[in-house]
Design an enzyme around this catalytic site. Structure first.
Site, short mmCIF file in Angstrom:
data_model
loop_
_atom_site.label_atom_id
_atom_site.label_comp_id
_atom_site.label_asym_id
_atom_site.label_seq_id
_atom_site.Cartn_x
_atom_site.Cartn_y
_atom_site.Cartn_z
N CYS A 91 0.69 -1.41 0.16
CA CYS A 91 0.26 -0.03 0.08
C CYS A 91 0.57 0.91 0.26
CB CYS A 91 -0.42 -0.23 1.12
SG CYS A 91 -1.91 1.35 1.15
N ASP A 98 -0.10 -6.08 0.33
CA ASP A 98 -1.33 -6.51 -0.34
C ASP A 98 -0.58 -7.78 -1.47
OD1 ASP A 98 -2.52 -4.20 0.33
OD2 ASP A 98 -1.93 -2.73 -1.31
N VAL A 113 5.41 -13.22 -24.24
CA VAL A 113 6.59 -12.85 -23.13
C VAL A 113 7.28 -14.00 -22.45
CG1 VAL A 113 4.94 -12.81 -21.29
CG2 VAL A 113 6.72 -11.61 -21.44
N GLU A 114 8.34 -14.09 -21.91
CA GLU A 114 9.53 -15.31 -21.90
C GLU A 114 8.39 -15.21 -20.04
OE1 GLU A 114 12.21 -17.95 -19.33
OE2 GLU A 114 12.69 -15.83 -19.45
N SER A 115 8.31 -16.61 -19.48
CA SER A 115 7.62 -16.99 -18.14
C SER A 115 8.38 -16.66 -16.89
CB SER A 115 7.59 -17.94 -18.48
OG SER A 115 8.28 -19.33 -18.67
#
Length: 200
Positions: A91, A98, A113-115
């Site tokens: 926060c 959070d 996107v490469e993981s």
């Protein structure tokens, strides 16, 4: 070993297989195995994180860690979906943590996107102070910049704090294409049937 020899002596088929197996040159299979699938010219040479044993976990927001690889199926429309059930951020006012499950879905164009880089990128939000709505939009915008998808949506399902949960959802469709209309349709019809609180 004596048991193996006895079993072979009692079974002619097993004996033939045993002789064939030990006479085989498996180097040809090894070569074929490593030649199958992607090659260096299809984006693998650009990856620095996948397979790297010296992974450094970044504790501050780090979009530069994201990496992309070529999409070899650009003629097809298909969804790629990532679920990150351990997303955390802070926060910006109180510094309290959070927690969320982050759902990322996209229709790729030329890049994916490469993981592993995505995992490290999401991890980098650990000490990042922003509201829930900011986090999902930042993630979406960073991925748009990286891979220029045809369509993308990001949904953050944050755990309740103080008896209230916030589940921001955002999306994008490439302007001037059918994906822009798709984004508008999905936005207008998103969460028409809200889930129950007890499904978390």
């Amino acid at each position: 070993m004596d048991d193996v020899i006895y079993a072979i002596s009692q079974n002619a088929d097993m004996a033939i297989f045993f002789i064939w197996f030990h006479a085989m040159d498996f180097s040809q299979f090894e070569e074929a195995f490593f030649m199958a699938g992607r090659n260096e010219e299809q984006g693998l040479q650009d990856l620095t994180l996948l397979g790297n044993q010296n992974t450094k976990y970044l504790f501050e927001y780090s979009p530069e860690i994201l990496e992309a690889v070529d999409n070899l199926h650009t003629k097809n429309d298909f969804f790629v979906k990532f679920n990150c059930p351990e997303f955390t951020s802070l926060c910006p006012m109180t510094g309290q943590p959070d927690f969320a499950t982050m759902y990322i879905s996209f229709i790729p164009d030329k890049k994916l996107v490469e993981s592993k880089s995505l995992k490290l990128y999401l991890f980098s939000f650990r000490n990042h102070g922003d509201f829930h709505e900011d986090c999902v939009n930042i993630i979406m915008n960073d991925l748009i910049k990286l891979i220029e998808p045809r369509y993308i949506e990001v949904w953050g399902k944050f755990t309740p704090r103080g008896g209230l949960s916030i589940d921001p959802w955002c999306n994008y469709g490439r302007p001037g294409t059918k994906y822009e209309k798709m984004a508008e349709h999905r936005l207008m019809n998103h969460d028409m049937y809200p889930e129950k609180v007890d499904n978390r």
